[in-house]
Scaffold this motif. Structure first.
Motif, mmCIF file in Angstrom:
data_model
loop_
_atom_site.group_PDB
_atom_site.id
_atom_site.type_symbol
_atom_site.label_atom_id
_atom_site.label_comp_id
_atom_site.label_asym_id
_atom_site.label_seq_id
_atom_site.Cartn_x
_atom_site.Cartn_y
_atom_site.Cartn_z
ATOM 1 N N VAL A 142 0.802 -0.747 0.419
ATOM 2 C CA VAL A 142 0.493 0.153 0.193
ATOM 3 C C VAL A 142 0.920 1.505 -0.411
ATOM 4 O O VAL A 142 0.978 2.199 -0.812
ATOM 5 N N ARG A 143 1.800 1.784 0.885
ATOM 6 C CA ARG A 143 2.923 2.141 1.103
ATOM 7 C C ARG A 143 2.941 2.847 -0.902
ATOM 8 O O ARG A 143 3.565 4.356 -0.754
ATOM 9 N N LYS A 144 3.241 1.662 -1.779
ATOM 10 C CA LYS A 144 4.329 2.174 -2.614
ATOM 11 C C LYS A 144 2.757 3.538 -3.456
ATOM 12 O O LYS A 144 3.646 4.133 -4.358
ATOM 13 N N TYR A 145 1.849 3.642 -3.255
ATOM 14 C CA TYR A 145 1.081 3.771 -3.832
ATOM 15 C C TYR A 145 0.350 4.735 -2.656
ATOM 16 O O TYR A 145 -1.095 5.761 -2.915
ATOM 17 N N ILE A 146 1.200 5.668 -2.541
ATOM 18 C CA ILE A 146 1.075 7.339 -1.795
ATOM 19 C C ILE A 146 -0.021 8.155 -2.180
ATOM 20 O O ILE A 146 -0.424 9.534 -1.795
ATOM 21 N N GLN A 156 0.331 9.506 7.429
ATOM 22 C CA GLN A 156 0.443 8.963 7.776
ATOM 23 C C GLN A 156 -0.066 7.958 8.963
ATOM 24 O O GLN A 156 -0.214 7.088 9.854
ATOM 25 N N GLU A 157 -1.695 7.861 8.331
ATOM 26 C CA GLU A 157 -2.521 6.934 8.430
ATOM 27 C C GLU A 157 -2.663 5.148 7.655
ATOM 28 O O GLU A 157 -2.964 4.994 7.353
ATOM 29 N N LEU A 158 -1.168 5.229 6.968
ATOM 30 C CA LEU A 158 -0.877 4.447 6.079
ATOM 31 C C LEU A 158 -1.094 2.806 6.850
ATOM 32 O O LEU A 158 -0.772 1.978 6.259
#
Length: 380
Positions: free
Chosen positions: A134-138, A164-166
């Motif tokens: 999921v972090r890849k799609y900030i 910050q909510e990832l």
């Protein structure tokens, strides 16, 4: 098939919750014997089903053995063993909705991919395998992260607005979907029988609980233009047609600020967004579901009177034997009808029943909704 109704025709339903309970209430009019399978020994259907069998909905052997006793199988919840249903269908037992469609809808990833492949408008999304992914799609934030499987009634859905909510993302296969700035949330219930006849209920407008992602109440018909209502109707028909599905399909949609319709999620069964139809439409969603799966002519869905439906949820902070406060006061509201689901135990935000309110005047209807919401409380 109609002659069989009077000669021991057995309709098997996987799931014995409130949807099954209301389906039985409608099935009585067709002389149908309804057999229920549910894991809860105190399920709402227990005391009104022709036969109630306690057992797992996800265990192959249990579902298969149950299905062998029935003439036709349907569902009131998607979390069922589809392998068993496929085998039953291969052996000549009718299963509606079709097992492969239940399987597709069980996985939100497959569901969204289906929309994309069939040019059904939906929010932009990417498939994700875990939290790190999921972090890849900030750059997609703000977004909503959804579990691929086993999300239900608001569970398995996480809003992520900032980096910050990832950490809130699910560490399991899911999808990240662009957060839609919508004007309204709408729903259309569409039915299709085996002969291909289709019929839709008028569009309804949903109002969700701000914290728990459950429908708090709805208005029917929705307060939208005639053209938008026609567009929503056509979109719902397109979805069920592309699926090739027999039965009843609830299609939830976003009406965006710029006037577009996007399909959010679908449910291949009777649905919370159609409960008002018992009082407000010529044919209820429950009767229409039966007509569709039995390949009967579909009933008129014309609106008899405008309506609102208020979900009765267990009050926050209360768990235990349910106690109703304010029932008499709500019953005194002109046009109000209370449906309780036979659930003895309450817990925070558990669906315990609903109230349908009918009134020709929209402003009075809104006032009565607020009155009912504030009056009837379910505590322990």
């Amino acid at each position: 098939m109609s002659a069989a109704f009077y000669q021991n025709f057995k309709l098997g339903v996987l799931g014995g919750g409130q949807l099954g309970r209301m389906l039985i209430q409608s099935a009585i009019d067709f002389n149908l014997d309804v057999w229920i399978l549910d894991p809860d020994e105190n399920a709402p259907c227990k005391n009104i089903a022709t036969q109630f069998i306690q057992g797992s909905l996800t265990d192959f052997d249990t579902v298969y053995a149950f299905g062998k006793k029935c003439d036709l199988i349907t569902i009131e919840i998607e979390n069922v063993n589809t392998a068993a249903l496929k085998k039953l269908k291969e052996e000549g037992i009718e299963v509606y909705p079709e097992p492969q469609i239940i399987e597709l809808i069980q996985d939100k990833r497959e569901q969204k991919t289906f929309y994309k492949n069939h040019q059904i408008p939906t929010a932009d999304f990417v498939l994700t395998e875990n939290r790190e992914d999921v972090r890849k799609y900030i750059t997609m934030l703000p977004a909503v992260h959804k579990l691929g499987k086993e999300g239900y009634d608001g569970r398995g859905v996480q809003k992520i607005t900032t980096s910050q909510e990832l950490e809130k993302a699910f560490d399991a296969p899911g999808l990240l979907e662009k957060l839609i700035d919508f004007e309204k949330e709408l729903a259309v219930i569409v039915a299709r029988n085996a002969a291909g006849e289709m019929s839709t209920f008028p569009v309804v407008e949903l109002v969700f609980h701000p914290e728990h992602n459950l429908v708090e109440y709805l208005f029917a018909p929705a307060r939208i233009s005639e053209q938008m209502a026609r567009d929503a109707d056509s979109l719902a028909k397109k979805v069920i047609e592309k699926l090739g599905m027999t039965g009843l399909l609830a299609v939830e949609m976003f009406l965006t600020k710029d006037g577009n319709l996007l399909v959010n999620e679908i449910a291949p069964r009777t649905h919370n967004s159609g409960h008002h139809s018992i009082e407000a439409n010529i044919t209820s969603q429950f009767e229409q579901h039966l007509r569709a799966i039995l390949n009967m002519p579909l009933g008129s869905t014309a609106t008899k009177i405008p309506a609102a439906m208020v979900n009765l949820l267990g009050e926050d902070g209360y768990t235990g034997l349910a106690k109703l406060e304010g029932l008499e006061d709500v019953l005194a509201i002109e046009g109000a009808k209370v449906h309780l689901y036979g659930k003895k135990l309450t817990k925070p935000f558990r669906k315990m029943g609903h109230i349908t309110i009918v009134d020709q005047d929209l402003n009075r209807l809104k006032e009565k909704v607020q009155q009912a919401k504030q009056t009837l409380k379910i505590k322990a």
